[in-house]
Write a protein that holds these residues in place. Structure first.
Motif, mmCIF file in Angstrom:
data_model
loop_
_atom_site.group_PDB
_atom_site.id
_atom_site.type_symbol
_atom_site.label_atom_id
_atom_site.label_comp_id
_atom_site.label_asym_id
_atom_site.label_seq_id
_atom_site.Cartn_x
_atom_site.Cartn_y
_atom_site.Cartn_z
ATOM 1 N N MET A 88 41.121 -26.236 10.134
ATOM 2 C CA MET A 88 41.400 -25.021 9.361
ATOM 3 C C MET A 88 41.285 -23.806 10.267
ATOM 4 S SD MET A 88 39.120 -23.215 6.386
ATOM 5 C CE MET A 88 37.824 -22.991 7.606
ATOM 6 N N GLU A 89 42.228 -22.889 10.149
ATOM 7 C CA GLU A 89 42.195 -21.625 10.863
ATOM 8 C C GLU A 89 42.333 -20.495 9.842
ATOM 9 O OE1 GLU A 89 45.249 -21.606 13.760
ATOM 10 O OE2 GLU A 89 44.267 -23.079 15.075
ATOM 11 N N PHE A 90 41.731 -19.344 10.142
ATOM 12 C CA PHE A 90 41.842 -18.227 9.214
ATOM 13 C C PHE A 90 41.767 -16.905 9.962
ATOM 14 C CE2 PHE A 90 37.315 -19.134 9.517
ATOM 15 C CZ PHE A 90 36.747 -17.877 9.638
ATOM 16 N N SER A 91 42.298 -15.872 9.335
ATOM 17 C CA SER A 91 42.212 -14.512 9.862
ATOM 18 C C SER A 91 41.769 -13.599 8.734
ATOM 19 C CB SER A 91 43.558 -14.051 10.425
ATOM 20 O OG SER A 91 44.551 -14.044 9.406
ATOM 21 N N VAL A 92 41.071 -12.506 9.083
ATOM 22 C CA VAL A 92 40.482 -11.616 8.087
ATOM 23 C C VAL A 92 41.137 -10.242 8.169
ATOM 24 C CG1 VAL A 92 38.355 -10.598 7.209
ATOM 25 C CG2 VAL A 92 38.298 -12.844 8.318
ATOM 26 N N GLU A 93 41.518 -9.712 7.011
ATOM 27 C CA GLU A 93 42.026 -8.347 6.916
ATOM 28 C C GLU A 93 41.069 -7.543 6.038
ATOM 29 O OE1 GLU A 93 46.092 -7.883 5.662
ATOM 30 O OE2 GLU A 93 46.578 -9.928 6.314
ATOM 31 N N SER A 94 40.756 -6.334 6.459
ATOM 32 C CA SER A 94 39.946 -5.427 5.637
ATOM 33 C C SER A 94 40.885 -4.503 4.883
ATOM 34 C CB SER A 94 38.967 -4.632 6.499
ATOM 35 O OG SER A 94 37.987 -5.471 7.055
ATOM 36 N N ILE A 95 41.119 -4.796 3.613
ATOM 37 C CA ILE A 95 41.998 -3.958 2.799
ATOM 38 C C ILE A 95 41.339 -2.616 2.522
ATOM 39 C CG2 ILE A 95 43.164 -3.804 0.568
ATOM 40 C CD1 ILE A 95 43.358 -6.831 0.569
ATOM 41 N N SER A 96 40.032 -2.639 2.336
ATOM 42 C CA SER A 96 39.225 -1.439 2.169
ATOM 43 C C SER A 96 37.821 -1.793 2.634
ATOM 44 C CB SER A 96 39.220 -0.993 0.696
ATOM 45 O OG SER A 96 38.354 -1.817 -0.059
ATOM 46 N N PRO A 97 36.906 -0.813 2.699
ATOM 47 C CA PRO A 97 35.536 -1.146 3.122
ATOM 48 C C PRO A 97 34.850 -2.174 2.223
ATOM 49 C CG PRO A 97 35.892 1.216 3.260
ATOM 50 C CD PRO A 97 37.085 0.649 2.556
ATOM 51 N N VAL A 98 35.386 -2.373 1.010
ATOM 52 C CA VAL A 98 34.727 -3.312 0.093
ATOM 53 C C VAL A 98 35.656 -4.446 -0.359
ATOM 54 C CG1 VAL A 98 33.037 -1.657 -0.768
ATOM 55 C CG2 VAL A 98 35.286 -1.811 -1.863
ATOM 56 N N GLU A 99 36.835 -4.567 0.239
ATOM 57 C CA GLU A 99 37.754 -5.637 -0.156
ATOM 58 C C GLU A 99 38.295 -6.355 1.080
ATOM 59 O OE1 GLU A 99 41.483 -6.551 -3.196
ATOM 60 O OE2 GLU A 99 41.115 -4.485 -2.521
ATOM 61 N N LYS A 100 38.217 -7.668 1.053
ATOM 62 C CA LYS A 100 38.678 -8.495 2.155
ATOM 63 C C LYS A 100 39.841 -9.379 1.709
ATOM 64 C CE LYS A 100 35.210 -7.152 4.774
ATOM 65 N NZ LYS A 100 35.413 -6.254 5.936
ATOM 66 N N LYS A 101 40.771 -9.610 2.657
ATOM 67 C CA LYS A 101 41.832 -10.592 2.465
ATOM 68 C C LYS A 101 41.745 -11.587 3.601
ATOM 69 C CE LYS A 101 46.814 -11.316 2.074
ATOM 70 N NZ LYS A 101 48.165 -10.678 2.090
ATOM 71 N N ILE A 102 41.708 -12.856 3.254
ATOM 72 C CA ILE A 102 41.590 -13.903 4.268
ATOM 73 C C ILE A 102 42.794 -14.824 4.166
ATOM 74 C CG2 ILE A 102 40.184 -15.826 5.104
ATOM 75 C CD1 ILE A 102 37.747 -14.407 4.002
ATOM 76 N N ASN A 103 43.526 -14.948 5.261
ATOM 77 C CA ASN A 103 44.682 -15.836 5.342
ATOM 78 C C ASN A 103 44.238 -17.159 5.957
ATOM 79 O OD1 ASN A 103 46.691 -13.762 4.496
ATOM 80 N ND2 ASN A 103 46.061 -12.786 6.411
ATOM 81 N N VAL A 104 44.526 -18.249 5.254
ATOM 82 C CA VAL A 104 44.025 -19.556 5.653
ATOM 83 C C VAL A 104 45.189 -20.509 5.920
ATOM 84 C CG1 VAL A 104 42.512 -21.476 5.012
ATOM 85 C CG2 VAL A 104 42.019 -19.175 4.159
ATOM 86 N N THR A 105 45.069 -21.280 6.991
ATOM 87 C CA THR A 105 46.026 -22.339 7.293
ATOM 88 C C THR A 105 45.249 -23.629 7.505
ATOM 89 O OG1 THR A 105 47.579 -20.805 8.350
ATOM 90 C CG2 THR A 105 47.843 -23.146 8.836
ATOM 91 N N VAL A 106 45.581 -24.648 6.707
ATOM 92 C CA VAL A 106 44.893 -25.927 6.760
ATOM 93 C C VAL A 106 45.773 -26.936 7.498
ATOM 94 C CG1 VAL A 106 43.777 -27.729 5.390
ATOM 95 C CG2 VAL A 106 43.812 -25.378 4.556
#
Length: 445
Positions: free
Chosen positions: A1-19
């Motif tokens: 599994m690989e993933f990358s993290v995006e900070s949409i705001s200081p209190v919201e995260k988006k994580i893109n995952v590839t399995v």
């Protein structure tokens, strides 16, 4: 599994995952194995159905469950690795994509987290707290309250209608255009007059009816009455009064104390004093803790997760609706739209969210946590207070998600207790505005 993290705001995260394909295949094989142990198919002994047959026969269910198990495992691994704790529901984008053997599976998740900020110093803070002083008039009020709790209802002599302060036992039934309304009908109901327990017009009707007699009157129900069947309508109410009673207080003596399973009146008074002091200490401590918290909040700024604020607004609305319902009213009684009510509640909701975030951040720094036994114990206390069944309440907490709110509240309470324990308490004679309330469980201990 690989993933990358995006900070949409200081209190919201988006994580893109590839399995990877191998992980996808492993999840499918694991789901097939679960089905193989549980399904029964004609022509095969239990547990001997070939995996290929199982996968083909239950393909959709197996692949759906394998995908969910895979995502759940990914969430735990990623949040632990990043040391992130979602404070809102996790939104998954990609649940419409099916798993395919030997192929990559990609999706993304979004959730809110606690904001990062510099904690103010919370050790050695100076705060004033009122000293507890026994006041004879307060003790007497509590004793009078205990007497009232154990008062006996005795019939009033004569045939006069009931008046304020008395209890009337009655039947009532509602009619619209001569047709009875089955949902507005009660028998042998005890109504305390003058306690605002019913519509004023209904009480006025009851006050005209002597015991053993029946009376009726058209009553205009409020437009916002909780029952839509009668809201805004003129309804003919029929009332039959069976008896008028009044509360007879028991004498405050040794016999009364013994009826409470105490030795004598002196022991009752001693128990009341002890409980009074304990309750006042808790009240005064709560005031001091609130002052400590307010002072800390003034020293820090941070963004608020929308989900936390929205959750508090829903709680405030639910609490308001419950209080109005006890008065036979609905939210519409306030003459405001839902959006207007939410706007009014927004400052209070934001203040609560700020308090929770500050205390949870302190708890995280101090390594505080809440275990399952503590959650169970709190639910049990709630059951004792409300008289509800423990299992039923536990299931309701889990079904509604309130179990997480309860856990968060207990954790915040621990953090607040820690701040208080580290504070420099200055005891004063300044009185608190509230008076402690005691139940029978308090004074019988």
């Amino acid at each position: 599994m690989e993933f990358s993290v995006e900070s949409i705001s200081p209190v919201e995260k988006k994580i893109n995952v590839t399995v990877s394909p191998s992980e996808v295949d492993a999840a499918i094989i694991g789901s097939v194995a679960v089905y193989k142990d549980s399904v029964r198919l004609d022509g095969f002994r239990p547990g001997k159905v070939p995996a290929s047959v199982i996968e083909k026969r239950f393909h959709d269910q197996i692949y759906t469950e394998a995908r969910q198990d895979l995502i759940n495992a990914n969430i735990n691994e990623i949040t632990n690795q990043l040391n992130l704790e979602p404070i809102s529901g996790i939104n998954i984008d990609g649940l419409d994509k099916p798993l395919q053997r030997g192929e990559f599976f990609s999706y993304s998740m979004k959730f809110e987290v606690l904001p990062e900020f510099e904690l103010p110093n919370y050790e050695g803070l100076v705060v004033e707290q009122e000293k507890v002083v026994e006041k004879e008039e307060d003790i007497n009020k509590i004793l009078k309250r205990i007497q009232k709790e154990h008062a006996k209802l005795v019939p009033v002599e004569g045939k006069e209608p009931g008046k304020d302060g008395q209890i009337v036992n009655l039947d009532f039934e509602a009619f619209e255009d001569g047709v009875p309304l089955p949902d507005i009908k009660t028998e042998n109901f005890d109504l305390e007059l003058g306690a605002n327990a019913s519509l004023p017009e209904f009480e006025e009707l009851v006050k005209t009816i002597a015991p053993g007699e029946t009376g009726s009157r058209n009553i205009k129900f409020p437009d916002d009455f909780i029952s839509p069947n009668v809201a805004g309508k003129n309804i003919e109410m029929h009332v039959t009064v069976h008896a008028v009673k009044e509360a007879q207080l028991p004498p405050l003596d040794d016999d009364f104390a013994k009826s409470l399973k105490l030795e004598n009146l002196e022991q009752l008074k001693d128990n009341v004093k002890k409980s009074y002091v304990q309750s006042k200490e808790m009240l005064n401590r709560g005031v001091a803790q609130k002052n400590l918290l307010d002072g800390l909040l003034k020293q820090c700024e941070f963004p608020l997760p929308e989900s936390l604020v929205e959750l508090e607004i829903r709680f405030l609305l639910s609490d308001l609706a419950g209080r109005l319902e006890k008065q036979g009213r609905s939210l519409g009684a306030l003459g405001k739209s839902l959006d207007e009510l939410k706007d009014e509640m927004m400052p209070q909701a934001k203040e609560f969210a700020r308090s929770q975030i500050l205390l949870h951040t302190i708890a995280k720094k101090e390594g505080l946590s809440v275990n399952e036994n503590e959650i169970q114990a709190q639910i049990f206390k709630n059951c004792l207070r409300t008289g509800q069944d423990f299992k039923a309440m536990r299931e309701e907490y889990e079904r509604s998600g309130l179990i997480f709110q309860l856990r968060d509240k207990l954790l915040a309470d621990k953090a607040m207790d820690l701040v208080y324990a580290k504070a420099n308490i200055k005891f004063t004679d300044t009185p608190s505005p509230e008076e402690p309330a005691l139940s029978e469980a308090n004074y019988r201990e």
